[in-house]
Write a protein that holds these residues in place. Structure first.
Motif, short mmCIF file in Angstrom:
data_model
loop_
_atom_site.label_atom_id
_atom_site.label_comp_id
_atom_site.label_asym_id
_atom_site.label_seq_id
_atom_site.Cartn_x
_atom_site.Cartn_y
_atom_site.Cartn_z
N SER A 63 0.88 -1.27 -0.03
CA SER A 63 0.00 -0.09 0.04
C SER A 63 0.82 1.38 -0.09
CB SER A 63 -0.90 0.07 1.25
OG SER A 63 -0.34 0.16 2.30
N GLY A 64 2.09 1.07 0.13
CA GLY A 64 2.98 2.47 0.40
C GLY A 64 3.36 2.91 1.67
N ALA A 65 3.14 2.11 2.82
CA ALA A 65 3.00 2.67 4.01
C ALA A 65 4.38 3.14 4.43
CB ALA A 65 2.73 1.42 5.10
N ILE A 66 5.55 2.30 4.14
CA ILE A 66 6.75 2.77 4.52
C ILE A 66 7.13 4.03 3.66
CG2 ILE A 66 9.06 2.25 4.58
CD1 ILE A 66 8.41 -0.93 5.32
N ALA A 67 7.01 4.03 2.25
CA ALA A 67 7.61 4.91 1.42
C ALA A 67 6.87 6.21 1.66
CB ALA A 67 7.21 4.11 -0.11
N ILE A 68 5.58 6.14 1.81
CA ILE A 68 4.79 7.30 2.06
C ILE A 68 5.12 7.97 3.28
CG2 ILE A 68 2.39 8.28 2.45
CD1 ILE A 68 1.68 6.29 0.38
N SER A 69 5.20 7.33 4.39
CA SER A 69 5.60 7.88 5.85
C SER A 69 7.20 8.45 5.76
CB SER A 69 5.68 6.58 6.81
OG SER A 69 4.51 6.17 6.85
N VAL A 70 7.84 7.96 4.96
CA VAL A 70 9.25 8.57 4.76
C VAL A 70 8.89 9.84 4.02
CG1 VAL A 70 11.59 8.15 3.63
CG2 VAL A 70 10.47 6.33 4.87
N ALA A 71 8.36 9.81 2.97
CA ALA A 71 8.11 10.98 2.02
C ALA A 71 7.45 12.20 3.11
CB ALA A 71 7.36 10.76 0.93
N ASP A 72 6.57 11.66 3.98
CA ASP A 72 5.75 12.61 4.85
C ASP A 72 6.70 13.31 5.96
OD1 ASP A 72 3.10 13.64 6.00
OD2 ASP A 72 3.50 12.33 7.46
N GLU A 73 7.69 12.27 6.54
CA GLU A 73 8.27 12.97 7.80
C GLU A 73 9.74 13.12 7.45
OE1 GLU A 73 7.46 10.37 11.27
OE2 GLU A 73 6.19 9.38 9.96
N SER A 74 10.09 12.84 6.16
CA SER A 74 11.61 13.45 6.13
C SER A 74 11.75 14.48 4.93
CB SER A 74 12.45 12.14 5.63
OG SER A 74 12.21 11.60 4.51
N ARG A 75 12.78 14.73 4.60
CA ARG A 75 13.31 15.58 3.50
C ARG A 75 13.90 14.98 2.37
NH1 ARG A 75 15.92 20.67 6.14
NH2 ARG A 75 16.02 21.32 3.84
N ALA A 76 13.61 13.67 2.25
CA ALA A 76 14.07 12.86 1.04
C ALA A 76 13.94 13.40 -0.27
CB ALA A 76 13.65 11.40 1.03
N ALA A 77 14.68 13.57 -1.18
CA ALA A 77 14.77 13.72 -2.43
C ALA A 77 13.80 13.00 -3.31
CB ALA A 77 15.91 13.98 -3.02
N ARG A 78 14.19 11.55 -3.11
CA ARG A 78 13.40 10.60 -3.86
C ARG A 78 12.99 9.53 -2.86
NH1 ARG A 78 16.43 8.08 -9.27
NH2 ARG A 78 14.56 7.14 -10.19
N VAL A 79 11.87 9.03 -3.10
CA VAL A 79 11.54 7.72 -2.47
C VAL A 79 10.97 6.71 -3.58
CG1 VAL A 79 10.15 6.74 -0.47
CG2 VAL A 79 10.94 9.14 -0.20
N TYR A 115 -3.75 0.67 -5.35
CA TYR A 115 -3.69 1.26 -4.06
C TYR A 115 -2.38 2.07 -3.97
CZ TYR A 115 -7.63 -1.54 -2.83
OH TYR A 115 -8.70 -2.32 -2.61
N LEU A 116 -1.27 1.63 -4.32
CA LEU A 116 -0.02 2.34 -3.95
C LEU A 116 0.03 3.68 -4.82
CD1 LEU A 116 2.98 2.57 -3.02
CD2 LEU A 116 3.75 0.88 -4.74
N ARG A 117 -0.28 3.57 -5.97
CA ARG A 117 -0.42 4.64 -6.59
C ARG A 117 -1.37 5.78 -6.17
NH1 ARG A 117 0.07 1.03 -11.46
NH2 ARG A 117 2.31 1.05 -12.20
N ARG A 118 -2.31 5.20 -5.76
CA ARG A 118 -3.53 6.29 -5.24
C ARG A 118 -2.96 7.05 -3.99
NH1 ARG A 118 -8.46 2.51 -3.87
NH2 ARG A 118 -8.05 2.20 -5.96
N ASN A 119 -2.37 6.16 -3.26
CA ASN A 119 -1.83 6.67 -1.93
C ASN A 119 -0.74 7.62 -2.00
OD1 ASN A 119 -3.78 5.07 -0.12
ND2 ASN A 119 -2.25 3.17 -0.11
N ALA A 120 0.13 7.22 -2.98
CA ALA A 120 1.14 8.12 -3.31
C ALA A 120 0.96 9.42 -4.10
CB ALA A 120 2.35 7.15 -4.08
N ALA A 121 -0.13 9.58 -4.58
CA ALA A 121 -0.57 10.62 -5.48
C ALA A 121 -0.40 12.06 -4.80
CB ALA A 121 -1.83 10.45 -5.94
N ALA A 122 -0.48 11.91 -3.63
CA ALA A 122 -0.17 13.46 -2.87
C ALA A 122 1.27 13.64 -2.22
CB ALA A 122 -1.26 13.45 -1.60
N PHE A 123 1.96 12.84 -2.55
CA PHE A 123 3.69 12.85 -2.14
C PHE A 123 4.34 12.96 -3.48
CE2 PHE A 123 0.95 11.04 1.10
CZ PHE A 123 1.48 11.68 2.12
N PRO A 124 4.93 14.01 -3.71
CA PRO A 124 5.58 14.13 -5.20
C PRO A 124 7.06 13.50 -5.06
CG PRO A 124 4.64 16.32 -4.57
CD PRO A 124 4.32 15.47 -3.48
N ALA A 125 7.54 13.27 -4.03
CA ALA A 125 8.92 12.48 -3.55
C ALA A 125 8.58 11.14 -3.69
CB ALA A 125 9.42 12.93 -2.44
#
Length: 298
Positions: A140-156, A168-178
């Protein structure tokens, strides 16, 4: 007392008379009894979350609500009956909470568990501004999205192979450009070849339950088997993750892999035996069970 004591016609309310109401506390108590009888592990929490969902308010505000109308009670009863049939709570709600985000979930995608929040937190703490992070077996993208949400990573980079889970992953990640979603298989040696030696943090919650292990109905009937079971010993995918991590991480980069509680020694040994990792460390979950292993690329 069960819901049989609350046989209510959902269409019984009309504008010509005051709406019929049942005390919310009594309705929740009846739900708890039904869920307990069905073997649900957390009957009160689940009943309250379902009530809050029907009433469209936070769970913490249920104490401020006295009555529940007939139509609401009917919807609540329906959801409780489905939960008693061991349909996952998250499927009924349509979302799963994970750290600070709400993820869309349903049949065909693994529902993220609270213990995985520990691995995500470990990775977030080690993600420097501008870092490149890879999340293998992303689901579902839980880890990737949390990293994007809580860090300043350039790319996840979130990697998943299941077509259903990718939706589901694409839907959940849509709001996180990183977050960059990649369709790929962790067993493919050429996976993310362009990132070889360039990744700062690699995280993975792979399928790791040994085949034949009894699992709850919510898992057996609703989580996709390919996201749960990891071969006869539960290590089939983890062995591949170790190889991908060794190839993708830059010197000094770190890896974190979640695993079954029977793998508290096996996964650290796999990383040590590879010969390209140092600072191998085992970590327990909040119940004190072995849950994930970390290491640093030499």
């Amino acid at each position: 007392m069960t819901f049989d004591d609350y046989a209510v016609d959902p269409d019984s309310e009309d504008s010509s008379r005051p709406p019929v109401r049942t005390r919310l506390s009594e309705a929740i108590a009846a739900a708890v009894a039904d869920l307990s009888a069905a073997g649900v592990a957390s009957p009160r929490v689940d009943a309250e979350l379902l009530a809050a969902h029907v009433l469209e308010l936070p769970r913490g505000r249920l104490l401020l609500v006295d009555g529940i109308r007939a139509g609401e009670l009917h919807r609540f009863r329906t959801l409780v009956a489905e939960r008693a049939r061991r349909i996952p709570l998250q499927h009924l709600l349509g979302t799963a909470a994970f750290r600070h985000v709400e993820l869309s979930v349903g049949d065909g995608v693994f529902v993220p568990r609270p213990e995985t929040e520990l691995l995500a937190g470990w990775g977030i703490e080690r993600t420097e501004p501008g870092a490149t992070v890879v999340d293998l077996c992303s689901g579902s993208g839980a880890i990737a999205i949390s990293v994007a949400d809580e860090s300043r990573a350039a790319r996840v980079v979130a990697v998943e192979r299941s077509p259903v889970a990718l939706g589901y992953l694409r839907r959940n990640a849509a709001a996180f450009p990183a977050v960059e979603v990649v369709e790929g298989d962790v067993t493919d040696p050429s996976l993310l070849y362009e990132l070889r030696g360039a990744v700062d943090v690699l995280l993975c919650n792979p399928p790791y339950v040994p085949e034949g292990t009894p699992v709850p109905p919510e898992v057996a009937d609703h989580d996709p088997a390919e996201a749960v079971f990891g071969g006869a010993d539960g290590l089939t995918v983890i062995r591949e993750v170790v190889l991908r991590a060794a190839g993708l991480l830059k010197p000094g980069g770190v890896v974190g892999i979640e695993h079954d509680d029977v793998h508290g020694s096996a996964v650290p040994e796999l990383l040590r035996a590879d010969g390209r990792f140092a600072e191998v460390a085992a970590h327990a979950d909040l119940a004190g069970r072995p849950r994930y292993t970390t290491a640093r690329r030499t």
